[in-house]
Design a protein around this motif. Sequence first.
Motif, short mmCIF file in Angstrom:
data_model
loop_
_atom_site.label_atom_id
_atom_site.label_comp_id
_atom_site.label_asym_id
_atom_site.label_seq_id
_atom_site.Cartn_x
_atom_site.Cartn_y
_atom_site.Cartn_z
N LEU A 181 0.87 -1.12 -0.05
CA LEU A 181 -0.16 -0.01 0.05
C LEU A 181 0.84 1.18 0.15
N VAL A 182 0.72 2.14 -0.87
CA VAL A 182 1.61 3.30 -1.03
C VAL A 182 0.75 4.65 -1.28
N GLU A 183 0.88 5.41 -0.16
CA GLU A 183 0.34 6.52 0.03
C GLU A 183 1.04 7.71 -0.69
N TYR A 207 -2.67 7.14 7.13
CA TYR A 207 -2.18 5.63 6.60
C TYR A 207 -3.55 5.20 6.00
N CYS A 208 -3.07 4.35 4.82
CA CYS A 208 -4.00 3.37 4.05
C CYS A 208 -4.09 2.10 4.72
N ASN A 209 -5.00 1.47 5.00
CA ASN A 209 -5.23 0.16 5.51
C ASN A 209 -6.20 -0.74 5.04
N TRP A 227 -0.60 -1.97 6.30
CA TRP A 227 -0.47 -0.74 6.22
C TRP A 227 0.42 -0.02 5.25
N GLY A 228 0.07 1.28 4.89
CA GLY A 228 1.02 1.73 4.09
C GLY A 228 2.14 2.57 4.94
N GLN A 229 3.05 2.99 4.17
CA GLN A 229 4.14 3.98 5.15
C GLN A 229 3.53 5.19 5.64
#
Length: 116
Positions: free
Chosen positions: A3-5, A94-96, A106-108
């Motif tokens: 997952l990349v925000e 955060y994206c989840n 989780w994204g970074q």
Amino acid sequence: VQLVESGGGLVQPGGSLRLSCRASGFPFSRYAMRWYRQAPGKARELVAAIANAGGSTDYADSVKGRFTISRDNVQNTVTLQMNSLKPEDTGVYYCNCVTLAYGTNWGQGTQVTVSS
């Protein structure tokens, strides 16, 4: 699973930002997606959620009417449109996703700072 925000930054109170999360490595369209945020010194909190087909959404009371979550199941992205931003919206976003086969992911994170 990845997952990349993206899309965070510095904005003045009352301004807008659009966050995006690009997902890969799992069947994206099968799972609900969520955005969380964590302010300095505070616990991570759920901001918004969207069902797998995108027809159902839910928001924290503090962002209702200002934030909109959406998703594109072709591009495997989930977006958080944030309007009328307030200083208390500052934090790392955060994206989840939670999946049976791939666990909790989780994204970074991407930093959002609302300040004049």
